[in-house]
Design a protein around this motif. Structure first.
Motif, PDB file in Angstrom:
ATOM      1  N   TYR A 163      -3.175  50.405 -22.428  1.00 10.86           N
ATOM      2  CA  TYR A 163      -3.419  49.363 -22.217  1.00 10.86           C
ATOM      3  C   TYR A 163      -5.053  49.045 -22.113  1.00 10.86           C
ATOM      4  CZ  TYR A 163      -2.832  45.059 -18.898  1.00 10.86           C
ATOM      5  OH  TYR A 163      -2.539  43.674 -18.105  1.00 10.86           O
ATOM      6  N   THR A 164      -5.677  49.785 -21.246  1.00 14.59           N
ATOM      7  CA  THR A 164      -6.972  49.786 -21.453  1.00 14.59           C
ATOM      8  C   THR A 164      -7.690  50.041 -23.129  1.00 14.59           C
ATOM      9  OG1 THR A 164      -7.428  52.935 -21.344  1.00 14.59           O
ATOM     10  CG2 THR A 164      -7.412  51.151 -19.377  1.00 14.59           C
ATOM     11  N   LEU A 165      -7.130  51.117 -23.710  1.00 16.05           N
ATOM     12  CA  LEU A 165      -7.503  51.110 -25.353  1.00 16.05           C
ATOM     13  C   LEU A 165      -7.330  49.441 -26.102  1.00 16.05           C
ATOM     14  CD1 LEU A 165      -7.952  53.207 -27.753  1.00 16.05           C
ATOM     15  CD2 LEU A 165      -5.870  53.322 -28.373  1.00 16.05           C
ATOM     16  N   ALA A 166      -5.660  49.740 -26.072  1.00 13.33           N
ATOM     17  CA  ALA A 166      -5.824  48.316 -26.482  1.00 13.33           C
ATOM     18  C   ALA A 166      -6.307  47.056 -26.147  1.00 13.33           C
ATOM     19  CB  ALA A 166      -3.902  47.214 -26.338  1.00 13.33           C
ATOM     20  N   GLY A 167      -6.856  46.435 -24.686  1.00 12.37           N
ATOM     21  CA  GLY A 167      -8.118  45.385 -24.419  1.00 12.37           C
ATOM     22  C   GLY A 167      -9.271  45.959 -25.613  1.00 12.37           C
ATOM     23  N   SER A 168      -9.878  47.285 -25.442  1.00 18.20           N
ATOM     24  CA  SER A 168     -11.094  47.396 -25.915  1.00 18.20           C
ATOM     25  C   SER A 168     -10.981  46.922 -26.921  1.00 18.20           C
ATOM     26  CB  SER A 168     -11.605  48.828 -25.841  1.00 18.20           C
ATOM     27  OG  SER A 168     -11.468  49.701 -24.493  1.00 18.20           O
ATOM     28  N   LEU A 169     -10.251  46.834 -27.749  1.00 17.19           N
ATOM     29  CA  LEU A 169     -10.161  46.550 -29.522  1.00 17.19           C
ATOM     30  C   LEU A 169     -10.408  45.150 -30.131  1.00 17.19           C
ATOM     31  CD1 LEU A 169      -6.718  48.186 -30.545  1.00 17.19           C
ATOM     32  CD2 LEU A 169      -9.292  49.303 -30.948  1.00 17.19           C
ATOM     33  N   PHE A 170     -10.141  44.282 -28.669  1.00 18.11           N
ATOM     34  CA  PHE A 170     -10.915  43.258 -28.386  1.00 18.11           C
ATOM     35  C   PHE A 170     -12.828  42.737 -28.675  1.00 18.11           C
ATOM     36  CE2 PHE A 170      -6.425  42.445 -27.003  1.00 18.11           C
ATOM     37  CZ  PHE A 170      -5.980  41.560 -28.044  1.00 18.11           C
ATOM     38  N   PHE A 208     -14.509  40.172 -21.984  1.00 16.49           N
ATOM     39  CA  PHE A 208     -13.988  39.786 -20.631  1.00 16.49           C
ATOM     40  C   PHE A 208     -12.200  41.100 -20.435  1.00 16.49           C
ATOM     41  CE2 PHE A 208     -10.311  37.952 -17.844  1.00 16.49           C
ATOM     42  CZ  PHE A 208     -11.242  38.513 -16.722  1.00 16.49           C
ATOM     43  N   LEU A 209     -11.521  41.021 -21.649  1.00 16.23           N
ATOM     44  CA  LEU A 209     -10.204  42.061 -21.760  1.00 16.23           C
ATOM     45  C   LEU A 209     -10.299  43.308 -21.740  1.00 16.23           C
ATOM     46  CD1 LEU A 209      -8.262  39.381 -24.579  1.00 16.23           C
ATOM     47  CD2 LEU A 209      -8.076  39.756 -22.353  1.00 16.23           C
ATOM     48  N   ALA A 210     -11.163  43.768 -22.240  1.00 15.90           N
ATOM     49  CA  ALA A 210     -11.478  44.969 -22.214  1.00 15.90           C
ATOM     50  C   ALA A 210     -11.691  45.155 -20.348  1.00 15.90           C
ATOM     51  CB  ALA A 210     -12.814  45.652 -23.509  1.00 15.90           C
ATOM     52  N   TYR A 211     -13.311  44.490 -19.993  1.00 15.73           N
ATOM     53  CA  TYR A 211     -13.585  44.547 -19.016  1.00 15.73           C
ATOM     54  C   TYR A 211     -12.870  44.131 -17.552  1.00 15.73           C
ATOM     55  CZ  TYR A 211     -18.278  44.636 -21.657  1.00 15.73           C
ATOM     56  OH  TYR A 211     -19.040  45.448 -22.875  1.00 15.73           O
ATOM     57  N   ALA A 212     -11.891  43.529 -17.899  1.00 20.52           N
ATOM     58  CA  ALA A 212     -11.108  43.055 -17.051  1.00 20.52           C
ATOM     59  C   ALA A 212      -9.236  44.264 -16.563  1.00 20.52           C
ATOM     60  CB  ALA A 212     -10.495  42.185 -17.424  1.00 20.52           C
ATOM     61  N   ILE A 213      -9.767  45.140 -17.465  1.00 18.72           N
ATOM     62  CA  ILE A 213      -8.735  46.325 -17.786  1.00 18.72           C
ATOM     63  C   ILE A 213      -9.244  47.304 -17.065  1.00 18.72           C
ATOM     64  CG2 ILE A 213      -6.444  48.046 -19.117  1.00 18.72           C
ATOM     65  CD1 ILE A 213      -6.770  44.836 -20.929  1.00 18.72           C
ATOM     66  N   PRO A 216     -10.102  46.875 -12.834  1.00 16.22           N
ATOM     67  CA  PRO A 216      -9.189  46.087 -12.966  1.00 16.22           C
ATOM     68  C   PRO A 216      -9.338  44.858 -12.003  1.00 16.22           C
ATOM     69  CG  PRO A 216      -7.974  47.820 -12.083  1.00 16.22           C
ATOM     70  CD  PRO A 216      -8.955  47.741 -11.396  1.00 16.22           C
ATOM     71  N   LEU A 217      -9.589  44.014 -12.551  1.00 14.38           N
ATOM     72  CA  LEU A 217      -9.021  42.364 -11.986  1.00 14.38           C
ATOM     73  C   LEU A 217      -7.658  42.099 -12.272  1.00 14.38           C
ATOM     74  CD1 LEU A 217     -12.309  40.723 -13.110  1.00 14.38           C
ATOM     75  CD2 LEU A 217     -12.145  41.808 -11.090  1.00 14.38           C
ATOM     76  N   ILE A 218      -7.386  41.043 -11.707  1.00 17.91           N
ATOM     77  CA  ILE A 218      -5.772  41.011 -12.061  1.00 17.91           C
ATOM     78  C   ILE A 218      -5.646  39.177 -12.743  1.00 17.91           C
ATOM     79  CG2 ILE A 218      -5.016  41.592  -8.918  1.00 17.91           C
ATOM     80  CD1 ILE A 218      -5.413  38.081  -8.456  1.00 17.91           C
ATOM     81  N   PRO A 219      -4.467  39.557 -12.847  1.00 17.91           N
ATOM     82  CA  PRO A 219      -3.704  39.926 -13.564  1.00 17.91           C
ATOM     83  C   PRO A 219      -3.111  41.255 -13.735  1.00 17.91           C
ATOM     84  CG  PRO A 219      -3.501  38.203 -14.735  1.00 17.91           C
ATOM     85  CD  PRO A 219      -4.999  37.878 -14.340  1.00 17.91           C
ATOM     86  N   PHE A 220      -3.980  41.913 -14.702  1.00 13.66           N
ATOM     87  CA  PHE A 220      -4.617  43.089 -15.713  1.00 13.66           C
ATOM     88  C   PHE A 220      -5.023  44.553 -14.586  1.00 13.66           C
ATOM     89  CE2 PHE A 220      -6.480  39.636 -17.454  1.00 13.66           C
ATOM     90  CZ  PHE A 220      -6.297  39.237 -18.494  1.00 13.66           C
ATOM     91  N   HIS A 221      -4.089  44.233 -13.723  1.00 14.44           N
ATOM     92  CA  HIS A 221      -4.531  45.980 -12.595  1.00 14.44           C
ATOM     93  C   HIS A 221      -3.390  46.367 -12.905  1.00 14.44           C
ATOM     94  CE1 HIS A 221      -1.987  42.733 -10.482  1.00 14.44           C
ATOM     95  NE2 HIS A 221      -1.697  44.057  -9.484  1.00 14.44           N
ATOM     96  N   THR A 222      -2.174  46.304 -13.302  1.00 15.62           N
ATOM     97  CA  THR A 222      -0.737  47.080 -12.995  1.00 15.62           C
ATOM     98  C   THR A 222      -0.495  48.498 -13.240  1.00 15.62           C
ATOM     99  OG1 THR A 222      -0.425  45.825 -15.583  1.00 15.62           O
ATOM    100  CG2 THR A 222       0.624  44.402 -13.663  1.00 15.62           C
ATOM    101  N   TRP A 223      -1.938  48.688 -13.830  1.00 18.75           N
ATOM    102  CA  TRP A 223      -1.420  50.015 -14.262  1.00 18.75           C
ATOM    103  C   TRP A 223      -2.307  50.415 -13.223  1.00 18.75           C
ATOM    104  CZ3 TRP A 223      -6.528  52.860 -13.658  1.00 18.75           C
ATOM    105  CH2 TRP A 223      -7.416  51.786 -13.699  1.00 18.75           C
ATOM    106  N   GLN A 224      -3.590  50.143 -12.253  1.00 18.71           N
ATOM    107  CA  GLN A 224      -4.278  51.111 -11.150  1.00 18.71           C
ATOM    108  C   GLN A 224      -3.543  51.963 -10.292  1.00 18.71           C
ATOM    109  OE1 GLN A 224      -5.969  49.260  -7.884  1.00 18.71           O
ATOM    110  NE2 GLN A 224      -7.021  49.738  -8.507  1.00 18.71           N
ATOM    111  N   ALA A 225      -1.947  51.069  -9.359  1.00 13.34           N
ATOM    112  CA  ALA A 225      -1.884  51.690  -7.928  1.00 13.34           C
ATOM    113  C   ALA A 225      -0.948  52.992  -8.735  1.00 13.34           C
ATOM    114  CB  ALA A 225      -1.033  50.812  -6.840  1.00 13.34           C
TER     115      ALA A 225
END
Length: 480
Positions: A163-170, A208-213, A216-225
């Motif tokens: 998830y985080t790697l994919a966001g960073s590619l953008f 934003f996609l890289a940083y929000a994950i 994390p910010l919602i709705p990109f937080h699903t990995w966190q908990a």
């Protein structure tokens, strides 16, 4: 002074720690962690004397990539947070018995090396490399030394990594696009680009996609908990105390100055996203039965407020966000460590299985209560300074933003004090709560001392970060 020295200490320390063997690994890692923290303080002294704390060397000829590091007040504050918390996290782990401890402690130092490099890099591609390098150690720390069912842990950690790697590619694509226009990855050259509004919108979204994950910010937080719960506590501390600050720092350093027109157009939307995270994280925290998950959602609420302050695009918002980043780093590490102390004795993280600790360990109960009150921004604690400044900045945009953002204090007080009541109070537990050890007590006292000192006297950090934040705001406002 050569700013790369701090990176050399951490990288060399990771190697020496691994070679030292399992018996000495924790002590060697602590030595190098403290050495890195000491080097950070020396860098700070040189910076205060007016020296230029930077290093630049041609690295790759085509494309033109420089090994460029630069420390201003903002990056120095984050480097100090990283190195000091790294030392505290290593010290806090002395009560754990890890298999292959030389590997986990060397990974901690390597992760600190990558995160420090992220805060210091002034070349876009170098920054991206450090950003991605920090993923590797936490992946293995959570996967190998995590807790719970192995299959579930693997799923949670792999999801986080991909998830985080994919966001960073953008973000990488955005850097490549800007390089083609500027002919350089250096941040000074990228700041000078005259991008159209449409170009800025696409770049803003990519960052934003890289940083929000990561934040994390919602709705990109699903990995966190799940990752916070499954990772060993020192891994959770690294993630919540330092790693998520990489995303928040990068909003200020990279995203907003590079895309000021898009930032101003989208301001209300992303302030809203941050505040939504405050309310969502607080409500979900109320329903948690696992102590680490409750603290994870509490962290989600707090970083939502920090992000909202950042997107307010004013000096108070930036300053409050940075102050709260640092305060949150210390208090969340303290809270997760308190949860670890309880787990070492009760072997459970289920809140309903705790209780009665106050009658067995009043000193630990008092320290835990201080951390809880700091988390809900009690005046005289560091968190109060940061949250109040952020809320003040939001009130300058719209008073409703401040009122809604302020629910973090009300809801936070409710679920944190309710948690404290169930965990610490009540009848004496049938399980014996052993006395707090010297290393455990020392770790807690250091964290509490920091929270009170800067809660009463935040001026040193204010003076350090304000000139850098003013310069970044001037860059953002260059189109006005």
């Amino acid at each position: 002074m050569n700013v790369s020295l701090i990176l050399i200490i951490l990288l060399f320390g990771a190697l020496v720690t691994y070679l030292a063997g399992d018996k000495l690994a924790s002590k060697v890692a602590l030595f190098f962690g403290l050495a890195a923290a000491g080097c950070s303080i020396v860098l700070l002294n040189h910076f205060n004397l007016g020296e230029n704390i930077s290093y630049i060397s041609q690295w790759i000829t085509s494309p033109k990539v420089s090994f460029a590091l630069k420390a201003d007040g903002l990056s120095l504050a984050m480097v100090l947070l990283t190195t000091v918390l790294t030392s505290i996290i290593i010290l806090s782990s002395f009560g754990n018995d890890f298999k292959n401890s030389k590997a986990i402690y060397s990974l901690i130092l390597f992760m600190s090396f990558a995160m420090t490099g992220t805060f210091l890099a002034s070349d876009g591609l170098l920054y991206y490399i450090f950003w991605e390098l920090s993923l590797i150690p936490i992946y293995f720390i959570a996967l190998i030394w995590g807790n719970g069912d192995a299959e579930e842990r693997k799923k949670a950690v792999v999801k986080f990594f991909i998830y985080t790697l994919a966001g960073s590619l953008f973000m990488l694509v955005a850097f490549v696009y800007m390089y083609q226009k500027a002919g350089s990855f250096l941040i000074e050259d990228l700041y000078k680009l005259d991008l159209t509004v449409n170009e800025q919108k696409w770049i803003f979204t990519a960052f934003f996609l890289a940083y929000a994950i990561k934040i994390p910010l919602i709705p990109f937080h699903t990995w966190q908990a799940n990752v916070y719960q499954k990772a060993p506590t020192l891994g959770t501390m690294l993630l919540s105390g330092i790693m998520l600050k990489m995303g928040l720092y990068s909003l200020i350093r990279w995203q907003l100055p590079l895309t000021p027109l898009a930032a101003k157009e989208y301001m209300y939307i992303f302030i809203g996203v941050g505040i939504a995270g405050v309310i969502y994280g607080s409500i979900v925290a109320l329903r948690q039965k696992d102590l680490k998950k409750l603290l994870a959602y509490s962290s989600l609420a707090h970083v939502g407020l920090i992000a909202a302050g950042t997107y307010a695009l004013n000096l108070d918002g930036f300053r409050g966000a940075v102050l709260q980043m640092i305060a949150h780093g210390f208090v969340v590490v303290g809270l997760f460590f308190a949860a670890e102390i309880i787990y070492r004795r009760y072997e459970t993280r289920i809140i309903s299985e705790m209780g009665g600790i106050r009658s067995q360990s009043p000193k630990f109960t008092s320290m835990f209560l201080i951390l809880v009150l700091a988390s809900v921004a009690l005046p005289t604690t560091f968190n109060f300074i940061g949250e109040f400044t952020v809320l003040y900045s939001l009130s300058q945009i719209n008073i409703w933003f401040a009122l809604l953002g302020g629910t973090t204090i009300i809801l936070g007080a409710y679920y944190m004090l309710k948690m404290f009541q169930h965990v610490m109070l009540g009848e004496t537990n049938t399980k014996v709560f052993a006395y707090v050890t010297f290393s455990e007590g020392l770790t807690m006292i250091i964290i509490i001392a920091v929270l009170f000192f800067f809660g009463l006297y935040p001026k040193p950090i204010n003076d350090l970060i304000t000139p850098s934040l003013e310069a970044i705001l001037n860059t953002i406002n260059k189109y006005n």
